[in-house]
Write a protein that holds these residues in place. Structure first.
Motif, PDB file in Angstrom:
ATOM      1  N   LYS A 154     -16.453 -17.853 -19.119  1.00  0.00           N
ATOM      2  CA  LYS A 154     -17.013 -17.235 -17.675  1.00  0.00           C
ATOM      3  C   LYS A 154     -16.820 -15.865 -17.690  1.00  0.00           C
ATOM      4  O   LYS A 154     -16.248 -15.116 -16.584  1.00  0.00           O
ATOM      5  CB  LYS A 154     -15.211 -17.798 -16.654  1.00  0.00           C
ATOM      6  N   TYR A 155     -17.542 -15.590 -18.048  1.00  0.00           N
ATOM      7  CA  TYR A 155     -18.317 -13.912 -17.904  1.00  0.00           C
ATOM      8  C   TYR A 155     -19.272 -14.043 -17.142  1.00  0.00           C
ATOM      9  O   TYR A 155     -19.941 -14.859 -16.737  1.00  0.00           O
ATOM     10  CB  TYR A 155     -18.843 -13.344 -19.533  1.00  0.00           C
ATOM     11  N   ARG A 156     -19.031 -12.837 -16.488  1.00  0.00           N
ATOM     12  CA  ARG A 156     -19.742 -12.825 -14.540  1.00  0.00           C
ATOM     13  C   ARG A 156     -20.693 -12.071 -14.890  1.00  0.00           C
ATOM     14  O   ARG A 156     -21.431 -11.444 -14.209  1.00  0.00           O
ATOM     15  CB  ARG A 156     -18.889 -13.154 -13.333  1.00  0.00           C
ATOM     16  N   GLY A 157     -20.099 -10.946 -15.741  1.00  0.00           N
ATOM     17  CA  GLY A 157     -21.264 -10.212 -15.806  1.00  0.00           C
ATOM     18  C   GLY A 157     -22.029  -9.646 -15.753  1.00  0.00           C
ATOM     19  O   GLY A 157     -23.139 -10.849 -16.624  1.00  0.00           O
ATOM     20  N   GLU A 158     -22.962  -8.347 -16.360  1.00  0.00           N
ATOM     21  CA  GLU A 158     -24.269  -8.520 -16.987  1.00  0.00           C
ATOM     22  C   GLU A 158     -24.818  -8.941 -18.257  1.00  0.00           C
ATOM     23  O   GLU A 158     -23.472  -7.985 -18.966  1.00  0.00           O
ATOM     24  CB  GLU A 158     -25.220  -7.244 -16.618  1.00  0.00           C
ATOM     25  N   ILE A 159     -26.113  -8.878 -18.838  1.00  0.00           N
ATOM     26  CA  ILE A 159     -25.888  -9.033 -20.563  1.00  0.00           C
ATOM     27  C   ILE A 159     -26.311  -7.507 -20.665  1.00  0.00           C
ATOM     28  O   ILE A 159     -27.184  -7.667 -20.810  1.00  0.00           O
ATOM     29  CB  ILE A 159     -26.767 -10.470 -20.810  1.00  0.00           C
ATOM     30  N   ASP A 160     -25.825  -6.342 -20.976  1.00  0.00           N
ATOM     31  CA  ASP A 160     -25.862  -5.040 -20.890  1.00  0.00           C
ATOM     32  C   ASP A 160     -26.151  -5.006 -21.853  1.00  0.00           C
ATOM     33  O   ASP A 160     -26.043  -3.671 -21.976  1.00  0.00           O
ATOM     34  CB  ASP A 160     -25.356  -4.439 -19.563  1.00  0.00           C
ATOM     35  N   GLY A 161     -25.187  -5.491 -22.964  1.00  0.00           N
ATOM     36  CA  GLY A 161     -24.604  -4.893 -24.184  1.00  0.00           C
ATOM     37  C   GLY A 161     -22.925  -3.573 -23.985  1.00  0.00           C
ATOM     38  O   GLY A 161     -22.914  -3.228 -25.094  1.00  0.00           O
ATOM     39  N   ILE A 162     -22.757  -3.414 -22.999  1.00  0.00           N
ATOM     40  CA  ILE A 162     -21.584  -2.489 -22.816  1.00  0.00           C
ATOM     41  C   ILE A 162     -19.912  -3.593 -22.904  1.00  0.00           C
ATOM     42  O   ILE A 162     -19.682  -4.390 -22.231  1.00  0.00           O
ATOM     43  CB  ILE A 162     -21.808  -2.262 -21.223  1.00  0.00           C
ATOM     44  N   ALA A 163     -19.093  -3.505 -24.004  1.00  0.00           N
ATOM     45  CA  ALA A 163     -18.233  -3.858 -23.687  1.00  0.00           C
ATOM     46  C   ALA A 163     -17.346  -3.988 -22.880  1.00  0.00           C
ATOM     47  O   ALA A 163     -16.050  -2.887 -23.046  1.00  0.00           O
ATOM     48  CB  ALA A 163     -17.495  -4.103 -25.635  1.00  0.00           C
ATOM     49  N   GLY A 164     -17.367  -4.080 -21.136  1.00  0.00           N
ATOM     50  CA  GLY A 164     -16.749  -3.076 -20.086  1.00  0.00           C
ATOM     51  C   GLY A 164     -15.504  -4.494 -19.605  1.00  0.00           C
ATOM     52  O   GLY A 164     -15.554  -5.134 -20.562  1.00  0.00           O
ATOM     53  N   PRO A 165     -15.252  -4.033 -19.061  1.00  0.00           N
ATOM     54  CA  PRO A 165     -12.925  -5.181 -18.830  1.00  0.00           C
ATOM     55  C   PRO A 165     -13.952  -6.769 -18.458  1.00  0.00           C
ATOM     56  O   PRO A 165     -13.315  -7.060 -18.945  1.00  0.00           O
ATOM     57  CB  PRO A 165     -12.710  -4.789 -17.444  1.00  0.00           C
ATOM     58  N   GLY A 166     -15.119  -6.601 -18.187  1.00  0.00           N
ATOM     59  CA  GLY A 166     -15.221  -8.134 -17.450  1.00  0.00           C
ATOM     60  C   GLY A 166     -15.742  -9.073 -18.980  1.00  0.00           C
ATOM     61  O   GLY A 166     -15.190 -10.291 -19.789  1.00  0.00           O
ATOM     62  N   THR A 167     -16.556  -8.398 -20.048  1.00  0.00           N
ATOM     63  CA  THR A 167     -16.445  -8.765 -21.362  1.00  0.00           C
ATOM     64  C   THR A 167     -15.597  -9.229 -22.060  1.00  0.00           C
ATOM     65  O   THR A 167     -15.123  -9.750 -22.839  1.00  0.00           O
ATOM     66  CB  THR A 167     -17.557  -7.443 -22.117  1.00  0.00           C
TER      67      THR A 167
END
Length: 149
Positions: A125-138
């Motif tokens: 259920k990750y809904r963020g971008e595939i951006d290589g940043i381990a943010g809150p969603g990741t």
């Protein structure tokens, strides 16, 4: 025996040079003491590659994940600390299933995070971008993944 003028002059000049040298050395120390010390700061991001990086997992969640990584070459202790060996096993898992195509080095860099995000997007259920940043969603999706083990 009386000292000659040449001897007295030599002693006087030597003493003057010694005093001057001491004054210069003292001045150098004084200047050094007044100069602010250079501060070297290291962010936690910079330390991450060689340190434990649980990406927000609790110790219990990290232990579950380490157990799941046994099939990908993790032979370390199940200690709940995702260090280099845990991340190498994770990279092998990501290489096999999620298009990780970088070195297996245990460094949690952008390529590792991107491959992890692909997995998390498909299954956790990750809904963020595939951006290589381990943010809150990741991190939230990574927790869901770890809880499944």
């Amino acid at each position: 025996m009386r000292p000659t003028i040449a001897t007295r002059t030599l002693v006087s000049v030597t003493a003057a040079v010694a005093i001057a040298a001491g004054g210069v050395a003292g001045a150098g120390a004084a200047f050094a003491a007044d100069a602010p010390a250079a501060k070297t700061t290291v962010s936690s991001e910079a330390v991450t590659p060689l340190a434990v990086n649980n990406l927000g997992l609790s110790t219990t969640q990290a232990k579950k994940l380490q157990g799941g990584l046994r099939g990908y070459g993790y032979n370390g202790s199940i200690d709940g600390k995702l260090g280099t060996e845990s991340w190498k096993a994770m990279q092998r898992f990501l290489e096999k299933h999620w298009d990780y195509n970088d070195r297996i080095d245990g460094v949690v860099g952008p390529n590792t995070i991107k491959a992890l995000q692909r997995n998390l997007k498909k299954h956790w259920k990750y809904r963020g971008e595939i951006d290589g940043i381990a943010g809150p969603g990741t991190k939230a999706a990574f927790k869901r993944m770890a809880d499944s083990y």
